[in-house]
Design a protein around this motif. Structure first.
Motif, mmCIF file in Angstrom:
data_model
loop_
_atom_site.group_PDB
_atom_site.id
_atom_site.type_symbol
_atom_site.label_atom_id
_atom_site.label_comp_id
_atom_site.label_asym_id
_atom_site.label_seq_id
_atom_site.Cartn_x
_atom_site.Cartn_y
_atom_site.Cartn_z
ATOM 1 N N TRP A 24 41.230 33.723 48.925
ATOM 2 C CA TRP A 24 40.161 34.503 48.252
ATOM 3 C C TRP A 24 39.522 33.724 47.268
ATOM 4 C CZ3 TRP A 24 39.275 38.353 51.178
ATOM 5 C CH2 TRP A 24 40.197 39.119 51.818
ATOM 6 N N ASN A 40 33.005 45.692 40.859
ATOM 7 C CA ASN A 40 32.896 46.697 42.088
ATOM 8 C C ASN A 40 31.663 45.840 42.824
ATOM 9 O OD1 ASN A 40 34.700 48.729 41.892
ATOM 10 N ND2 ASN A 40 33.285 49.925 40.520
ATOM 11 N N HIS A 43 33.661 43.433 44.538
ATOM 12 C CA HIS A 43 34.554 43.732 45.647
ATOM 13 C C HIS A 43 33.876 44.106 46.888
ATOM 14 C CE1 HIS A 43 36.999 47.369 47.231
ATOM 15 N NE2 HIS A 43 37.999 46.289 47.266
ATOM 16 N N ASP A 47 34.565 40.742 51.566
ATOM 17 C CA ASP A 47 34.902 41.506 52.755
ATOM 18 C C ASP A 47 36.142 41.448 52.882
ATOM 19 O OD1 ASP A 47 34.586 43.431 54.540
ATOM 20 O OD2 ASP A 47 34.708 41.678 56.170
ATOM 21 N N GLY A 48 37.116 42.572 52.959
ATOM 22 C CA GLY A 48 38.538 42.558 53.285
ATOM 23 C C GLY A 48 39.316 42.627 52.147
ATOM 24 N N ILE A 49 38.896 42.177 50.877
ATOM 25 C CA ILE A 49 39.901 42.098 49.712
ATOM 26 C C ILE A 49 40.366 43.389 49.022
ATOM 27 C CG2 ILE A 49 38.094 41.759 48.137
ATOM 28 C CD1 ILE A 49 40.145 39.421 46.902
ATOM 29 N N SER A 50 41.329 43.629 48.895
ATOM 30 C CA SER A 50 41.946 45.071 48.111
ATOM 31 C C SER A 50 41.633 44.786 46.711
ATOM 32 C CB SER A 50 43.324 45.293 48.149
ATOM 33 O OG SER A 50 44.107 44.265 47.558
ATOM 34 N N GLN A 51 41.266 45.875 45.757
ATOM 35 C CA GLN A 51 41.044 45.800 44.586
ATOM 36 C C GLN A 51 42.452 45.370 43.812
ATOM 37 O OE1 GLN A 51 40.086 49.871 43.192
ATOM 38 N NE2 GLN A 51 37.988 49.694 44.189
ATOM 39 N N ARG A 52 43.567 45.539 44.384
ATOM 40 C CA ARG A 52 44.541 44.857 43.626
ATOM 41 C C ARG A 52 44.453 43.235 43.753
ATOM 42 N NH1 ARG A 52 49.290 44.249 41.310
ATOM 43 N NH2 ARG A 52 51.052 43.435 42.220
ATOM 44 N N MET A 53 44.295 42.771 44.898
ATOM 45 C CA MET A 53 44.005 41.388 45.018
ATOM 46 C C MET A 53 43.052 40.765 44.490
ATOM 47 S SD MET A 53 45.439 38.598 46.210
ATOM 48 C CE MET A 53 46.758 39.374 47.369
#
Length: 135
Positions: A24, A40, A43, A47-53
């Motif tokens: 990432w 946001n 985010h 594309d495809g990344i989680s908020q936590r990651m």
């Protein structure tokens, strides 16, 4: 001054490559190349990344001095992320790697297909639809 231990030197290089070469970080650096983004916005751009990651990677990039985080005391609070001067030095090598990947993605797909056909490996992963995330 004594020369750095080769093992220590390898570990230092590996630490840097682990940071900028993970799944990432390069994408985040590229997305921040046009200027600061809010969490946001970033985010949505990656594309495809989680908020936590995204949170974990941004913290690591900030710790390494590649990204700065600015908190604005508004309601609701606003936080912007942007590349530091050090972070901007990554743009040239990351852009070069992206260009190389785009120029050679079909060659790599063909090589994978040849390899999988030749070896008859039933466990071979199917070729990804895109070798360059976001492309």
């Amino acid at each position: 001054m004594a020369a750095e231990d080769p093992v220590e030197q390898d570990c230092s290089i590996r630490d840097v490559l682990d940071r900028v070469g993970d799944k990432w970080s390069a994408l985040i650096v590229l997305r921040l190349s046009d200027g600061p983004l809010r969490f946001n916005e970033l985010h949505r751009e990656v594309d495809g990344i989680s908020q936590r990651m995204l949170t974990l990677i941004l913290r690591a990039l900030e710790r390494d001095g590649l990204v700065s985080r600015t908190v604005y005391r508004t309601m609701p609070p606003r936080v912007d992320y942007e590349l530091t001067d050090l972070g901007r030095t990554l743009l040239t090598p990351i852009a070069a790697l992206r260009e190389w990947a785009m120029a050679h993605r079909d060659d790599i797909r063909r090589a994978r297909a040849r390899h999988d056909h030749t070896t008859g490996d039933p466990d071979a992963k199917p070729a990804p639809t895109s070798l360059t995330p976001g492309a």
